[in-house]
Design a protein around this motif. Structure first.
Motif, PDB file in Angstrom:
ATOM      1  N   ALA A  17      41.549  24.243  52.072  1.00  0.00           N
ATOM      2  CA  ALA A  17      42.286  23.390  51.132  1.00  0.00           C
ATOM      3  C   ALA A  17      43.120  24.190  50.136  1.00  0.00           C
ATOM      4  CB  ALA A  17      41.299  22.499  50.372  1.00  0.00           C
ATOM      5  N   ILE A  18      43.072  25.520  50.225  1.00  0.00           N
ATOM      6  CA  ILE A  18      43.777  26.362  49.249  1.00  0.00           C
ATOM      7  C   ILE A  18      45.149  26.728  49.790  1.00  0.00           C
ATOM      8  CG2 ILE A  18      43.634  28.414  47.810  1.00  0.00           C
ATOM      9  CD1 ILE A  18      41.354  26.375  47.410  1.00  0.00           C
ATOM     10  N   ARG A  19      46.185  26.157  49.183  1.00  0.00           N
ATOM     11  CA  ARG A  19      47.560  26.399  49.635  1.00  0.00           C
ATOM     12  C   ARG A  19      47.990  27.850  49.410  1.00  0.00           C
ATOM     13  NH1 ARG A  19      50.409  24.657  46.217  1.00  0.00           N
ATOM     14  NH2 ARG A  19      48.967  23.615  44.793  1.00  0.00           N
ATOM     15  N   VAL A  20      48.848  28.322  50.310  1.00  0.00           N
ATOM     16  CA  VAL A  20      49.403  29.668  50.196  1.00  0.00           C
ATOM     17  C   VAL A  20      50.792  29.592  49.575  1.00  0.00           C
ATOM     18  CG1 VAL A  20      50.257  31.649  51.498  1.00  0.00           C
ATOM     19  CG2 VAL A  20      48.080  30.588  52.127  1.00  0.00           C
ATOM     20  N   ASN A  21      51.020  30.382  48.545  1.00  0.00           N
ATOM     21  CA  ASN A  21      52.337  30.454  47.904  1.00  0.00           C
ATOM     22  C   ASN A  21      53.254  31.416  48.653  1.00  0.00           C
ATOM     23  OD1 ASN A  21      51.654  28.621  45.938  1.00  0.00           O
ATOM     24  ND2 ASN A  21      51.163  30.148  44.380  1.00  0.00           N
ATOM     25  N   PRO A  22      54.555  31.400  48.362  1.00  0.00           N
ATOM     26  CA  PRO A  22      55.476  32.357  48.998  1.00  0.00           C
ATOM     27  C   PRO A  22      54.964  33.789  48.876  1.00  0.00           C
ATOM     28  CG  PRO A  22      56.713  30.722  47.764  1.00  0.00           C
ATOM     29  CD  PRO A  22      55.266  30.465  47.450  1.00  0.00           C
ATOM     30  N   ILE A  23      55.124  34.558  49.936  1.00  0.00           N
ATOM     31  CA  ILE A  23      54.564  35.910  50.006  1.00  0.00           C
ATOM     32  C   ILE A  23      55.563  36.930  49.461  1.00  0.00           C
ATOM     33  CG2 ILE A  23      53.460  37.593  51.524  1.00  0.00           C
ATOM     34  CD1 ILE A  23      53.136  35.316  53.565  1.00  0.00           C
ATOM     35  N   SER A  24      55.109  37.771  48.561  1.00  0.00           N
ATOM     36  CA  SER A  24      55.980  38.787  47.969  1.00  0.00           C
ATOM     37  C   SER A  24      56.255  39.908  48.967  1.00  0.00           C
ATOM     38  CB  SER A  24      55.327  39.380  46.716  1.00  0.00           C
ATOM     39  OG  SER A  24      54.194  40.165  47.067  1.00  0.00           O
ATOM     40  N   LEU A  25      57.256  40.716  48.662  1.00  0.00           N
ATOM     41  CA  LEU A  25      57.597  41.851  49.520  1.00  0.00           C
ATOM     42  C   LEU A  25      56.424  42.826  49.618  1.00  0.00           C
ATOM     43  CD1 LEU A  25      59.610  43.496  51.190  1.00  0.00           C
ATOM     44  CD2 LEU A  25      60.451  44.514  49.043  1.00  0.00           C
ATOM     45  N   TRP A  26      55.756  43.100  48.492  1.00  0.00           N
ATOM     46  CA  TRP A  26      54.616  44.022  48.497  1.00  0.00           C
ATOM     47  C   TRP A  26      53.548  43.552  49.481  1.00  0.00           C
ATOM     48  CZ3 TRP A  26      52.479  48.572  46.789  1.00  0.00           C
ATOM     49  CH2 TRP A  26      51.094  48.678  46.838  1.00  0.00           C
ATOM     50  N   HIS A  27      53.175  42.287  49.390  1.00  0.00           N
ATOM     51  CA  HIS A  27      52.114  41.772  50.248  1.00  0.00           C
ATOM     52  C   HIS A  27      52.553  41.666  51.712  1.00  0.00           C
ATOM     53  CE1 HIS A  27      49.006  41.169  47.318  1.00  0.00           C
ATOM     54  NE2 HIS A  27      49.818  40.500  46.525  1.00  0.00           N
ATOM     55  N   THR A  28      53.830  41.427  51.924  1.00  0.00           N
ATOM     56  CA  THR A  28      54.329  41.413  53.297  1.00  0.00           C
ATOM     57  C   THR A  28      54.208  42.792  53.930  1.00  0.00           C
ATOM     58  OG1 THR A  28      55.915  39.637  52.797  1.00  0.00           O
ATOM     59  CG2 THR A  28      56.339  40.960  54.768  1.00  0.00           C
ATOM     60  N   VAL A  29      54.614  43.819  53.171  1.00  0.00           N
ATOM     61  CA  VAL A  29      54.529  45.197  53.673  1.00  0.00           C
ATOM     62  C   VAL A  29      53.072  45.604  53.875  1.00  0.00           C
ATOM     63  CG1 VAL A  29      54.966  47.620  53.107  1.00  0.00           C
ATOM     64  CG2 VAL A  29      56.733  45.887  52.666  1.00  0.00           C
ATOM     65  N   MET A  30      52.206  45.268  52.922  1.00  0.00           N
ATOM     66  CA  MET A  30      50.788  45.618  53.045  1.00  0.00           C
ATOM     67  C   MET A  30      50.148  44.888  54.223  1.00  0.00           C
ATOM     68  SD  MET A  30      50.149  47.917  50.812  1.00  0.00           S
ATOM     69  CE  MET A  30      51.849  48.442  51.111  1.00  0.00           C
ATOM     70  N   PHE A  31      50.524  43.641  54.412  1.00  0.00           N
ATOM     71  CA  PHE A  31      49.936  42.842  55.488  1.00  0.00           C
ATOM     72  C   PHE A  31      50.272  43.433  56.858  1.00  0.00           C
ATOM     73  CE2 PHE A  31      49.920  39.419  58.594  1.00  0.00           C
ATOM     74  CZ  PHE A  31      48.723  38.773  58.322  1.00  0.00           C
ATOM     75  N   TRP A  32      51.567  43.574  57.150  1.00  0.00           N
ATOM     76  CA  TRP A  32      51.960  44.064  58.475  1.00  0.00           C
ATOM     77  C   TRP A  32      51.747  45.569  58.605  1.00  0.00           C
ATOM     78  CZ3 TRP A  32      51.906  40.719  62.061  1.00  0.00           C
ATOM     79  CH2 TRP A  32      52.262  39.399  61.801  1.00  0.00           C
ATOM     80  N   GLY A  33      51.942  46.306  57.507  1.00  0.00           N
ATOM     81  CA  GLY A  33      51.656  47.736  57.544  1.00  0.00           C
ATOM     82  C   GLY A  33      50.188  47.995  57.816  1.00  0.00           C
ATOM     83  N   GLY A  34      49.319  47.172  57.223  1.00  0.00           N
ATOM     84  CA  GLY A  34      47.897  47.309  57.447  1.00  0.00           C
ATOM     85  C   GLY A  34      47.504  47.003  58.881  1.00  0.00           C
ATOM     86  N   LYS A  35      48.082  45.938  59.449  1.00  0.00           N
ATOM     87  CA  LYS A  35      47.769  45.587  60.841  1.00  0.00           C
ATOM     88  C   LYS A  35      48.180  46.724  61.781  1.00  0.00           C
ATOM     89  CE  LYS A  35      46.557  41.185  60.089  1.00  0.00           C
ATOM     90  NZ  LYS A  35      45.152  40.760  60.107  1.00  0.00           N
ATOM     91  N   ILE A  36      49.369  47.265  61.551  1.00  0.00           N
ATOM     92  CA  ILE A  36      49.880  48.339  62.424  1.00  0.00           C
ATOM     93  C   ILE A  36      49.034  49.595  62.281  1.00  0.00           C
ATOM     94  CG2 ILE A  36      51.836  49.901  62.820  1.00  0.00           C
ATOM     95  CD1 ILE A  36      53.647  47.514  61.970  1.00  0.00           C
ATOM     96  N   PHE A  37      48.741  49.967  61.034  1.00  0.00           N
ATOM     97  CA  PHE A  37      47.942  51.176  60.812  1.00  0.00           C
ATOM     98  C   PHE A  37      46.556  51.024  61.426  1.00  0.00           C
ATOM     99  CE2 PHE A  37      44.874  53.725  58.454  1.00  0.00           C
ATOM    100  CZ  PHE A  37      45.466  54.982  58.494  1.00  0.00           C
ATOM    101  N   PHE A  38      45.952  49.852  61.268  1.00  0.00           N
ATOM    102  CA  PHE A  38      44.609  49.631  61.816  1.00  0.00           C
ATOM    103  C   PHE A  38      44.612  49.830  63.338  1.00  0.00           C
ATOM    104  CE2 PHE A  38      41.291  46.959  63.652  1.00  0.00           C
ATOM    105  CZ  PHE A  38      40.179  47.405  62.963  1.00  0.00           C
ATOM    106  N   PHE A  39      45.598  49.247  64.013  1.00  0.00           N
ATOM    107  CA  PHE A  39      45.688  49.413  65.472  1.00  0.00           C
ATOM    108  C   PHE A  39      45.911  50.876  65.819  1.00  0.00           C
ATOM    109  CE2 PHE A  39      48.191  49.785  69.356  1.00  0.00           C
ATOM    110  CZ  PHE A  39      47.386  49.090  70.255  1.00  0.00           C
TER     111      PHE A  39
END
Length: 444
Positions: A276-298
Protein backbone atom coordinates in the motif's frame (compact mmCIF):
# COMPACT_ATOMS: atom_id res chain seq x y z
CA UNK A 1 -9.85 35.65 5.58
CA UNK A 2 -10.88 32.76 3.28
CA UNK A 3 -11.74 29.23 4.34
CA UNK A 4 -8.83 26.88 4.89
CA UNK A 5 -8.06 24.74 1.85
CA UNK A 6 -9.03 21.10 2.19
CA UNK A 7 -7.04 18.25 0.64
CA UNK A 8 -8.12 14.69 0.02
CA UNK A 9 -5.32 12.15 0.24
CA UNK A 10 -5.51 11.79 -3.57
CA UNK A 11 -4.91 15.52 -3.99
CA UNK A 12 -2.06 15.42 -1.49
CA UNK A 13 -0.49 12.52 -3.40
CA UNK A 14 -0.07 14.69 -6.49
CA UNK A 15 2.38 16.95 -4.65
CA UNK A 16 5.27 14.47 -4.56
CA UNK A 17 7.93 15.81 -6.93
CA UNK A 18 10.88 18.15 -6.41
CA UNK A 19 9.52 21.67 -6.75
CA UNK A 20 6.08 20.65 -5.46
CA UNK A 21 6.39 18.84 -2.13
CA UNK A 22 3.54 18.59 0.35
CA UNK A 23 3.30 16.45 3.48
CA UNK A 24 0.61 16.00 6.11
CA UNK A 25 1.14 15.74 9.87
CA UNK A 26 -1.82 15.27 12.24
CA UNK A 27 -4.33 16.39 9.65
CA UNK A 28 -2.41 19.54 8.68
CA UNK A 29 -0.92 19.89 5.19
CA UNK A 30 2.42 21.64 4.70
CA UNK A 31 4.16 22.84 1.56
CA UNK A 32 7.78 21.91 2.30
CA UNK A 33 9.15 22.71 -1.16
CA UNK A 34 11.26 25.64 0.05
CA UNK A 35 12.34 23.74 3.16
CA UNK A 36 13.85 20.86 1.16
CA UNK A 37 17.44 22.06 1.16
CA UNK A 38 17.23 23.15 4.81
CA UNK A 39 15.86 19.91 6.20
CA UNK A 40 18.29 18.57 8.86
CA UNK A 41 17.39 15.01 7.89
CA UNK A 42 18.49 15.55 4.31
CA UNK A 43 16.73 15.87 0.98
CA UNK A 44 15.98 12.17 0.55
CA UNK A 45 13.69 11.88 3.54
CA UNK A 46 11.39 14.65 2.35
CA UNK A 47 11.37 13.31 -1.21
CA UNK A 48 10.34 9.88 0.11
CA UNK A 49 7.66 11.28 2.40
CA UNK A 50 6.23 13.82 -0.04
CA UNK A 51 2.61 13.46 -1.03
CA UNK A 52 1.52 11.46 2.01
CA UNK A 53 0.54 11.61 5.68
CA UNK A 54 3.80 11.11 7.57
CA UNK A 55 2.51 11.55 11.12
CA UNK A 56 3.88 8.31 12.64
CA UNK A 57 7.23 8.77 10.88
CA UNK A 58 7.43 12.40 11.98
CA UNK A 59 6.84 11.44 15.61
CA UNK A 60 9.47 8.68 15.42
CA UNK A 61 12.23 11.03 14.36
CA UNK A 62 11.31 14.27 16.15
CA UNK A 63 10.80 15.28 19.75
CA UNK A 64 7.21 16.34 20.46
CA UNK A 65 6.84 20.05 19.75
CA UNK A 66 10.04 20.23 17.72
CA UNK A 67 9.61 22.36 14.62
CA UNK A 68 6.10 23.59 15.43
CA UNK A 69 7.05 27.22 14.93
CA UNK A 70 8.81 26.45 11.64
CA UNK A 71 6.00 24.26 10.36
CA UNK A 72 3.42 27.01 10.85
CA UNK A 73 5.20 28.99 8.12
CA UNK A 74 4.51 26.23 5.60
CA UNK A 75 0.95 25.37 6.57
CA UNK A 76 -1.39 25.36 3.54
CA UNK A 77 -4.48 23.43 4.57
CA UNK A 78 -6.19 20.42 6.13
CA UNK A 79 -6.21 16.75 5.15
CA UNK A 80 -9.83 15.53 5.05
CA UNK A 81 -9.42 11.87 4.03
CA UNK A 82 -7.00 9.07 4.78
CA UNK A 83 -5.08 6.73 2.48
CA UNK A 84 -3.72 4.57 5.30
CA UNK A 85 -4.71 3.97 8.94
CA UNK A 86 -4.36 6.85 11.38
CA UNK A 87 -3.87 6.90 15.14
CA UNK A 88 -5.21 8.92 18.09
CA UNK A 89 -3.14 11.72 19.58
CA UNK A 90 -0.03 10.48 21.44
CA UNK A 91 -0.92 9.02 24.82
CA UNK A 92 0.67 9.66 28.18
CA UNK A 93 2.75 6.51 27.72
CA UNK A 94 4.17 7.73 24.41
CA UNK A 95 4.99 11.18 25.74
CA UNK A 96 6.54 9.89 28.94
CA UNK A 97 8.72 7.17 27.43
CA UNK A 98 9.94 9.55 24.74
CA UNK A 99 10.70 12.27 27.28
CA UNK A 100 12.57 9.86 29.55
CA UNK A 101 14.79 8.46 26.80
CA UNK A 102 15.53 11.93 25.44
CA UNK A 103 16.34 13.00 29.00
CA UNK A 104 18.73 10.07 29.41
CA UNK A 105 20.84 11.20 26.45
CA UNK A 106 20.72 14.84 27.49
CA UNK A 107 21.71 14.15 31.09
CA UNK A 108 24.46 11.67 30.16
CA UNK A 109 25.88 13.92 27.43
CA UNK A 110 25.80 11.01 24.96
CA UNK A 111 25.02 11.44 21.28
CA UNK A 112 22.25 8.97 20.47
CA UNK A 113 23.49 8.55 16.88
CA UNK A 114 27.20 8.20 17.51
CA UNK A 115 28.79 5.14 19.04
CA UNK A 116 32.35 4.17 17.97
CA UNK A 117 31.64 0.44 18.28
CA UNK A 118 29.41 0.47 15.21
CA UNK A 119 32.36 1.24 12.95
CA UNK A 120 34.24 -1.72 14.33
CA UNK A 121 31.27 -3.93 13.54
CA UNK A 122 31.01 -2.55 10.01
CA UNK A 123 34.73 -3.25 9.51
CA UNK A 124 34.36 -6.86 10.64
CA UNK A 125 31.34 -7.39 8.39
CA UNK A 126 33.02 -6.13 5.24
CA UNK A 127 36.31 -7.82 6.10
CA UNK A 128 34.47 -11.14 6.40
CA UNK A 129 32.65 -10.47 3.13
CA UNK A 130 35.77 -9.58 1.13
CA UNK A 131 38.00 -12.30 2.59
CA UNK A 132 35.45 -15.11 2.25
CA UNK A 133 34.74 -14.07 -1.33
CA UNK A 134 38.42 -13.89 -2.26
CA UNK A 135 39.21 -17.22 -0.60
CA UNK A 136 36.49 -19.10 -2.51
CA UNK A 137 37.74 -18.14 -5.93
CA UNK A 138 41.35 -16.99 -5.75
CA UNK A 139 43.19 -18.89 -2.99
CA UNK A 140 44.51 -22.13 -4.55
CA UNK A 141 44.50 -24.06 -1.26
CA UNK A 142 40.77 -23.33 -0.90
CA UNK A 143 39.85 -23.69 -4.57
CA UNK A 144 41.33 -27.19 -4.62
CA UNK A 145 39.07 -28.25 -1.72
CA UNK A 146 35.36 -27.94 -2.38
CA UNK A 147 34.47 -28.41 1.27
CA UNK A 148 36.53 -25.33 2.15
CA UNK A 149 34.84 -23.34 -0.61
CA UNK A 150 31.48 -24.31 0.86
CA UNK A 151 32.57 -23.10 4.31
CA UNK A 152 33.63 -19.74 2.87
CA UNK A 153 30.36 -19.54 0.89
CA UNK A 154 28.51 -19.91 4.19
CA UNK A 155 30.62 -17.13 5.71
CA UNK A 156 29.96 -14.93 2.68
CA UNK A 157 26.21 -15.47 2.98
CA UNK A 158 26.27 -14.65 6.67
CA UNK A 159 28.32 -11.49 6.02
CA UNK A 160 25.85 -10.37 3.34
CA UNK A 161 23.01 -10.85 5.83
CA UNK A 162 24.95 -8.69 8.29
CA UNK A 163 25.17 -5.94 5.66
CA UNK A 164 21.37 -5.94 5.69
CA UNK A 165 21.10 -6.04 9.47
CA UNK A 166 23.69 -3.34 10.14
CA UNK A 167 24.77 -0.67 7.60
CA UNK A 168 21.53 -0.95 5.58
CA UNK A 169 19.26 -1.05 8.61
CA UNK A 170 21.11 1.72 10.44
CA UNK A 171 21.12 3.93 7.34
CA UNK A 172 17.40 3.47 6.76
CA UNK A 173 16.73 4.82 10.25
CA UNK A 174 19.38 7.57 10.19
CA UNK A 175 20.84 6.13 13.40
CA UNK A 176 24.53 6.37 12.52
CA UNK A 177 25.96 9.91 12.52
CA UNK A 178 23.95 13.02 11.65
CA UNK A 179 25.18 13.09 8.05
CA UNK A 180 22.63 12.24 5.31
CA UNK A 181 25.47 11.51 2.86
CA UNK A 182 26.77 8.79 5.18
CA UNK A 183 23.29 7.27 5.31
CA UNK A 184 23.07 7.17 1.51
CA UNK A 185 26.49 5.54 1.16
CA UNK A 186 25.79 2.93 3.85
CA UNK A 187 22.42 2.21 2.29
CA UNK A 188 24.00 1.70 -1.13
CA UNK A 189 26.07 -1.19 0.24
CA UNK A 190 22.84 -3.21 0.14
CA UNK A 191 22.43 -2.45 -3.57
CA UNK A 192 25.99 -3.41 -4.45
CA UNK A 193 26.76 -6.34 -2.15
CA UNK A 194 23.29 -7.88 -1.87
CA UNK A 195 21.86 -6.85 -5.23
CA UNK A 196 18.73 -5.55 -3.49
CA UNK A 197 17.46 -1.99 -3.45
CA UNK A 198 18.01 0.37 -0.52
CA UNK A 199 15.29 2.63 -1.95
CA UNK A 200 12.68 -0.13 -2.05
CA UNK A 201 13.71 -1.12 1.47
CA UNK A 202 13.06 2.46 2.63
CA UNK A 203 9.51 2.35 1.28
CA UNK A 204 8.90 -1.06 2.79
CA UNK A 205 10.58 -0.58 6.13
CA UNK A 206 10.75 3.08 7.07
CA UNK A 207 7.47 4.22 5.47
CA UNK A 208 5.56 0.95 5.75
CA UNK A 209 6.55 -1.53 8.42
CA UNK A 210 7.53 0.83 11.23
CA UNK A 211 4.54 3.19 11.07
CA UNK A 212 1.96 0.41 10.55
CA UNK A 213 3.43 -2.66 12.26
CA UNK A 214 1.34 -5.82 11.71
CA UNK A 215 -1.59 -3.87 10.25
CA UNK A 216 -2.97 -5.84 7.31
CA UNK A 217 -3.15 -3.75 4.15
CA UNK A 218 -0.63 -1.18 5.40
CA UNK A 219 2.48 -3.05 6.62
CA UNK A 220 4.33 -4.47 3.57
CA UNK A 221 6.16 -6.95 5.81
CA UNK A 222 2.92 -8.87 6.36
CA UNK A 223 1.54 -8.44 2.84
CA UNK A 224 -0.04 -11.59 1.43
CA UNK A 225 -1.74 -12.53 -1.83
CA UNK A 226 -5.42 -13.47 -2.08
CA UNK A 227 -4.50 -17.16 -2.04
CA UNK A 228 -1.06 -17.08 -0.43
CA UNK A 229 1.27 -19.97 0.20
CA UNK A 230 1.26 -19.13 3.90
CA UNK A 231 -1.28 -17.75 6.36
CA UNK A 232 0.29 -15.38 8.89
CA UNK A 233 -2.56 -13.02 9.87
CA UNK A 234 -5.78 -13.88 11.71
CA UNK A 235 -7.68 -11.71 9.22
CA UNK A 236 -6.31 -13.69 6.26
CA UNK A 237 -8.53 -16.23 4.49
CA UNK A 238 -7.75 -19.88 5.17
CA UNK A 239 -7.09 -22.43 2.40
CA UNK A 240 -6.34 -26.14 2.47
CA UNK A 241 -2.68 -25.59 1.60
CA UNK A 242 -2.18 -23.87 4.96
CA UNK A 243 -2.54 -27.15 6.85
CA UNK A 244 0.81 -27.98 8.50
CA UNK A 245 2.35 -24.90 6.89
CA UNK A 246 4.85 -24.69 9.75
CA UNK A 247 6.50 -27.83 8.37
CA UNK A 248 7.24 -26.56 4.85
CA UNK A 249 6.95 -22.77 4.63
CA UNK A 250 10.18 -22.04 6.61
CA UNK A 251 12.17 -23.91 3.96
CA UNK A 252 10.95 -21.37 1.39
CA UNK A 253 12.54 -18.53 3.35
CA UNK A 254 15.82 -19.51 1.68
CA UNK A 255 14.60 -17.89 -1.54
CA UNK A 256 13.98 -14.49 0.05
CA UNK A 257 16.99 -12.76 -1.52
CA UNK A 258 16.19 -13.99 -5.03
CA UNK A 259 12.56 -12.91 -4.65
CA UNK A 260 13.51 -9.44 -3.40
CA UNK A 261 15.89 -8.70 -6.29
CA UNK A 262 13.15 -9.40 -8.83
CA UNK A 263 10.47 -7.73 -6.75
CA UNK A 264 12.55 -4.53 -6.56
CA UNK A 265 12.28 -4.01 -10.32
CA UNK A 266 8.57 -4.75 -10.33
CA UNK A 267 7.87 -2.31 -7.50
CA UNK A 268 9.85 0.63 -8.89
CA UNK A 269 9.14 0.30 -12.60
CA UNK A 270 5.85 -1.57 -13.03
CA UNK A 271 3.60 -1.58 -9.97
CA UNK A 272 4.71 1.76 -8.53
CA UNK A 273 3.99 0.67 -4.97
CA UNK A 274 5.26 -1.63 -2.24
CA UNK A 275 1.96 -3.11 -1.10
CA UNK A 276 0.00 0.00 0.00
CA UNK A 277 3.05 2.30 0.10
CA UNK A 278 3.23 4.38 -3.08
CA UNK A 279 6.57 4.99 -4.78
CA UNK A 280 7.49 8.59 -5.60
CA UNK A 281 9.51 9.66 -8.68
CA UNK A 282 13.01 8.18 -8.52
CA UNK A 283 15.96 10.56 -8.27
CA UNK A 284 19.07 10.27 -10.43
CA UNK A 285 21.13 9.11 -7.42
CA UNK A 286 18.77 6.25 -6.63
CA UNK A 287 18.46 5.29 -10.28
CA UNK A 288 22.25 5.00 -10.58
CA UNK A 289 22.53 3.12 -7.28
CA UNK A 290 19.69 0.78 -8.22
CA UNK A 291 20.96 -0.31 -11.64
CA UNK A 292 24.63 0.10 -10.73
CA UNK A 293 24.05 -2.18 -7.77
CA UNK A 294 22.29 -4.83 -9.85
CA UNK A 295 25.10 -4.83 -12.42
CA UNK A 296 27.88 -4.89 -9.83
CA UNK A 297 26.19 -7.72 -7.91
CA UNK A 298 25.98 -9.87 -11.06
CA UNK A 299 29.56 -8.99 -11.93
CA UNK A 300 31.12 -9.91 -8.58
CA UNK A 301 28.90 -12.86 -7.69
CA UNK A 302 28.52 -14.53 -11.12
CA UNK A 303 30.71 -13.08 -13.88
CA UNK A 304 34.05 -12.92 -12.04
CA UNK A 305 33.74 -16.42 -10.49
CA UNK A 306 32.92 -17.84 -13.94
CA UNK A 307 36.35 -16.71 -15.11
CA UNK A 308 38.04 -19.15 -12.71
CA UNK A 309 35.52 -21.90 -11.93
CA UNK A 310 33.07 -24.13 -13.85
CA UNK A 311 29.47 -22.95 -14.15
CA UNK A 312 28.15 -25.74 -11.93
CA UNK A 313 30.47 -24.92 -9.03
CA UNK A 314 29.83 -21.17 -9.33
CA UNK A 315 26.08 -21.73 -9.15
CA UNK A 316 26.36 -24.12 -6.21
CA UNK A 317 28.49 -21.68 -4.20
CA UNK A 318 26.18 -18.80 -5.13
CA UNK A 319 23.07 -20.71 -4.03
CA UNK A 320 24.66 -21.73 -0.73
CA UNK A 321 25.68 -18.17 0.12
CA UNK A 322 22.36 -16.73 -1.01
CA UNK A 323 20.29 -19.21 0.98
CA UNK A 324 22.34 -18.66 4.13
CA UNK A 325 21.80 -14.93 3.80
CA UNK A 326 18.08 -15.37 3.11
CA UNK A 327 17.48 -17.76 5.99
CA UNK A 328 19.30 -15.58 8.49
CA UNK A 329 17.39 -12.45 7.53
CA UNK A 330 14.01 -14.16 7.27
CA UNK A 331 14.23 -16.12 10.49
CA UNK A 332 15.36 -13.16 12.59
CA UNK A 333 12.55 -10.99 11.15
CA UNK A 334 9.82 -13.61 11.66
CA UNK A 335 10.79 -14.18 15.29
CA UNK A 336 9.98 -10.56 16.10
CA UNK A 337 6.51 -9.97 14.68
CA UNK A 338 4.98 -13.11 13.15
CA UNK A 339 4.54 -14.95 16.43
CA UNK A 340 1.60 -16.17 18.49
CA UNK A 341 1.67 -13.64 21.36
CA UNK A 342 1.70 -10.34 19.45
CA UNK A 343 -1.22 -8.15 18.41
CA UNK A 344 -2.59 -7.79 14.86
CA UNK A 345 -4.43 -4.44 15.03
CA UNK A 346 -7.06 -3.42 12.50
CA UNK A 347 -8.49 0.07 11.86
CA UNK A 348 -12.18 0.76 12.47
CA UNK A 349 -14.67 1.74 9.76
CA UNK A 350 -13.22 5.27 9.77
CA UNK A 351 -9.66 4.06 9.21
CA UNK A 352 -8.61 4.79 12.80
CA UNK A 353 -6.57 2.33 14.83
CA UNK A 354 -8.08 2.73 18.29
CA UNK A 355 -4.77 2.29 20.06
CA UNK A 356 -1.87 4.52 20.96
CA UNK A 357 0.83 4.21 18.31
CA UNK A 358 3.69 3.68 20.79
CA UNK A 359 1.78 1.08 22.79
CA UNK A 360 0.98 -0.69 19.52
CA UNK A 361 4.69 -0.89 18.68
CA UNK A 362 5.37 -2.77 21.90
CA UNK A 363 2.31 -5.01 21.65
CA UNK A 364 3.04 -6.07 18.05
CA UNK A 365 6.65 -6.99 18.85
CA UNK A 366 8.53 -9.79 20.57
CA UNK A 367 12.08 -9.48 21.93
CA UNK A 368 14.46 -12.29 22.83
CA UNK A 369 17.88 -13.11 24.31
CA UNK A 370 18.50 -9.77 26.01
CA UNK A 371 21.28 -11.30 28.06
CA UNK A 372 23.23 -12.61 25.07
CA UNK A 373 25.90 -10.33 23.62
CA UNK A 374 26.39 -12.80 20.78
CA UNK A 375 22.74 -12.75 19.69
CA UNK A 376 22.65 -8.98 20.00
CA UNK A 377 25.69 -8.75 17.73
CA UNK A 378 24.65 -11.25 15.06
CA UNK A 379 21.08 -9.99 14.75
CA UNK A 380 21.96 -6.30 14.47
CA UNK A 381 20.23 -5.81 17.85
CA UNK A 382 16.91 -7.04 16.46
CA UNK A 383 16.55 -8.97 19.71
CA UNK A 384 15.74 -5.54 21.19
CA UNK A 385 13.04 -5.05 18.58
CA UNK A 386 10.53 -3.20 20.77
CA UNK A 387 13.23 -0.72 21.77
CA UNK A 388 14.13 -0.34 18.12
CA UNK A 389 10.53 0.28 17.07
CA UNK A 390 10.06 3.00 19.65
CA UNK A 391 13.45 4.65 18.98
CA UNK A 392 14.68 3.64 15.51
CA UNK A 393 16.79 6.81 15.23
CA UNK A 394 18.93 5.76 18.22
CA UNK A 395 22.11 3.78 17.56
CA UNK A 396 21.52 0.07 18.14
CA UNK A 397 24.47 0.00 20.55
CA UNK A 398 22.44 2.04 23.04
CA UNK A 399 19.45 -0.31 23.16
CA UNK A 400 20.62 -2.22 26.26
CA UNK A 401 21.17 1.10 28.04
CA UNK A 402 17.66 2.44 27.47
CA UNK A 403 15.85 -0.88 27.86
CA UNK A 404 15.12 -0.41 31.56
CA UNK A 405 13.63 3.04 30.90
CA UNK A 406 11.23 1.57 28.36
CA UNK A 407 10.30 -1.53 30.38
CA UNK A 408 9.69 0.54 33.51
CA UNK A 409 7.45 2.87 31.51
CA UNK A 410 5.58 -0.13 30.07
CA UNK A 411 5.01 -1.49 33.58
CA UNK A 412 3.82 1.90 34.80
CA UNK A 413 1.31 2.28 31.95
CA UNK A 414 0.36 -1.43 31.84
CA UNK A 415 1.69 -2.00 28.33
CA UNK A 416 2.69 -5.68 27.99
CA UNK A 417 6.33 -6.11 26.95
CA UNK A 418 6.97 -9.48 25.30
CA UNK A 419 10.40 -11.08 25.58
CA UNK A 420 11.70 -14.65 25.30
CA UNK A 421 14.85 -15.90 26.99
CA UNK A 422 16.37 -17.30 23.77
CA UNK A 423 16.11 -16.91 20.02
CA UNK A 424 14.99 -20.52 19.71
CA UNK A 425 12.04 -19.88 22.01
CA UNK A 426 11.15 -16.85 19.89
CA UNK A 427 11.39 -18.80 16.64
CA UNK A 428 9.38 -21.66 18.14
CA UNK A 429 6.69 -19.08 18.82
CA UNK A 430 6.73 -18.27 15.08
CA UNK A 431 6.29 -21.93 14.19
CA UNK A 432 3.45 -22.31 16.69
CA UNK A 433 1.76 -19.22 15.25
CA UNK A 434 2.02 -20.76 11.78
CA UNK A 435 0.66 -24.08 13.05
CA UNK A 436 -2.37 -22.50 14.70
CA UNK A 437 -3.23 -20.35 11.68
CA UNK A 438 -2.84 -23.42 9.49
CA UNK A 439 -5.64 -25.22 11.33
CA UNK A 440 -9.01 -25.24 9.65
CA UNK A 441 -11.19 -22.49 11.21
CA UNK A 442 -14.31 -23.77 12.95
CA UNK A 443 -16.59 -21.78 10.67
CA UNK A 444 -15.11 -23.37 7.52
Amino acid sequence: MGAEKEFTWEELAKHNIAGDLYVAVRGNVYDVTKFLSRHPGGVDTLLLGAGRDVTPVFDMYHAFGTGDAIMKKYHVGKLVSNELPIFPEPSGFHKVVKSRVEGYFKDSGKDSKNRPEIWGRYFLIFAALFLSYYAQFFVPFVVERTWLQVIFAVILGFACAQVGLNPLHDASHFSTTHNPTVWKILGATHDFFNGASYLVWMYQHMLGHHPYTNIAGADPDVSTAEHDIRRIKPSQKWFWNHINQQMFVPFLYGFLSFKVRIQDINILYFVGANDAIRVNPISLWHTVMFWGGKIFFFWYRIYVPLQVLPVKKVLILFIIADMISSYWLALTFQANHVVEEVEWPLPDENGIVQKDWAAMQVETTQDYAHDSYIWTSITGSLNYQAVHHLFPNVSQHYYPEILSIIRDSCTEYKVPYLVKDTFWQAFSSHLEHMRVLGLRPKEE
